[in-house]
Scaffold this active site. Structure first.
Site, PDB file in Angstrom:
ATOM      1  N   SER A   1      52.615  -3.260 -12.718  1.00 19.88           N
ATOM      2  CA  SER A   1      54.004  -2.937 -13.034  1.00 19.88           C
ATOM      3  C   SER A   1      54.149  -1.431 -13.275  1.00 19.88           C
ATOM      4  CB  SER A   1      54.466  -3.776 -14.228  1.00 19.88           C
ATOM      5  OG  SER A   1      55.856  -3.681 -14.421  1.00 19.88           O
TER       6      SER A   1
ATOM      7  N   HIS B   1      57.281  -5.422  -8.802  1.00 19.24           N
ATOM      8  CA  HIS B   1      58.187  -6.581  -8.923  1.00 19.24           C
ATOM      9  C   HIS B   1      59.139  -6.573  -7.725  1.00 19.24           C
ATOM     10  CE1 HIS B   1      56.925  -7.203 -13.127  1.00 19.24           C
ATOM     11  NE2 HIS B   1      57.105  -5.911 -13.300  1.00 19.24           N
TER      12      HIS B   1
ATOM     13  N   GLU C   1      55.069  -9.452  -7.178  1.00 20.30           N
ATOM     14  CA  GLU C   1      54.347  -9.937  -8.351  1.00 20.30           C
ATOM     15  C   GLU C   1      53.132 -10.767  -7.946  1.00 20.30           C
ATOM     16  OE1 GLU C   1      57.204 -12.004 -10.739  1.00 20.30           O
ATOM     17  OE2 GLU C   1      58.216 -10.150 -11.378  1.00 20.30           O
TER      18      GLU C   1
END
Length: 317
Positions: free
Chosen positions: A142, A184, A211
């Site tokens: 992330s 994401h 993800e």
């Protein structure tokens, strides 16, 4: 500075192989943990010395402990934590020593602005660079993935349509210089903001990572994909765009960009911007999700009979 635990040795030309693991976030920590298992293996398995950097997180202590438990479950070695709470903390010699001894460095998710503020351009950030240069694997998920590029997306609107000045960039760690990374990617609809970034800076290759998916990049050039999603690459170096003239918030013209969607099993040359290999690895969805009894009922074979219910390798193999 101890480096004996680094699993990969120098090549014939004397250069040490370097590896990044760029993770799109929300990676599986409780199940098969394919992505994190790969990180532990690259770091040296039981002989690894892993440093977790949870600085991006709003709950750094809890996140660090969760990853410590996961890496221990995956049969990793020593796990330490380096968490500079402020930029002044990032000069701590003890933190630097832990990174100088690491065989694997893991940057967690959270806010990439915190990473830019507290790590980039500090002794801790320099130590992450040194770890990478001497062959330790550097992974980030992330926000920890975004900060690996020279320029990172620090804020931006989500959606499918690229718009002028809808995002902003900050300085990253510059571990992969000519790529800008978003994470994401599919789950949060970030196609538009990544496209707007490369439209304005066409020398950069845009990389969006889904993800529970990772782009493993070797020597800054060879990318391979693991996990359940895909890595999206966009090359706008020869595209036509009105990015220099469009009004703030206006939809951008981007014509002629070349896109690549790379699932697990793909190998891609970032230098020449071309696919070099693909081996089918993602199974039929039903094989990986439905219980054996349901698959057997649908196929007409008794459960446990060994009759195939679909094609492809087992999930994550």
């Amino acid at each position: 500075m101890a480096t004996s635990g680094i699993p990969s040795g120098a090549r014939a030309d004397g250069r040490v192989p370097r590896t990044l693991l760029i993770i799109g976030g929300a990676e599986d920590r409780m199940g098969r943990s394919v992505v994190l298992k790969r990180f532990v293996k690259l770091a040296g398995g039981r002989r690894s010395r892993i440093v977790v950097i949870p600085t991006a997180s709003s709950v750094p202590e809890e996140v660090a402990e969760a990853y410590r438990d996961t890496f221990t479950r995956l049969r990793g070695g020593e796990v330490s934590v380096v968490h500079p709470r402020t930029r002044r903390d990032a000069v701590d010699p003890g933190m630097v020593r832990l990174l100088d001894d690491a065989t694997g460095v893991f940057l967690t998710g959270g806010s990439q602005n915190k990473l830019a503020q507290n790590i980039v351009g500090t002794p801790v950030g320099d130590a992450v660079h040194r770890a990478y240069d001497r062959g330790a694997v550097v992974a980030g998920t992330s926000a920890g993935a975004s900060v690996m590029s020279r320029f990172m997306i620090s804020l931006g609107e989500e959606g499918l349509t690229p718009r002028q000045r809808a995002s902003q960039i900050s300085a990253g760690l510059d571990l992969v210089p000519d790529v800008i990374i978003d994470q994401h990617f599919d789950q949060r609809g970030r196609y538009g903001r990544l496209m707007s970034m490369v439209a304005a800076s066409p020398h950069l290759l845009g990389m969006g990572v889904d993800e529970n998916t990772a782009a493993e990049v070797r020597d800054g050039r060879i990318l391979s994909v693991i996990g359940t999603g895909a890595v999206f690459l966009v090359n706008a170096r020869n595209a036509i765009t009105d990015a220099p003239d469009a009004r703030r918030g206006a939809p951008l013209l981007v014509s002629g960009a070349v896109v690549h969607t790379l699932p697990a099993g793909s190998t891609f040359d970032l230098e020449h911007v071309e696919l070099t290999d693909f081996v089918e690895r993602h199974p039929d969805v039903e094989v990986s999700v439905l219980p054996a009894q349901v698959r057997a009922a649908r196929s007409g074979a008794p459960a446990g009979s060994g009759a195939p219910a679909g094609s492809g390798a087992p999930a994550g193999s």
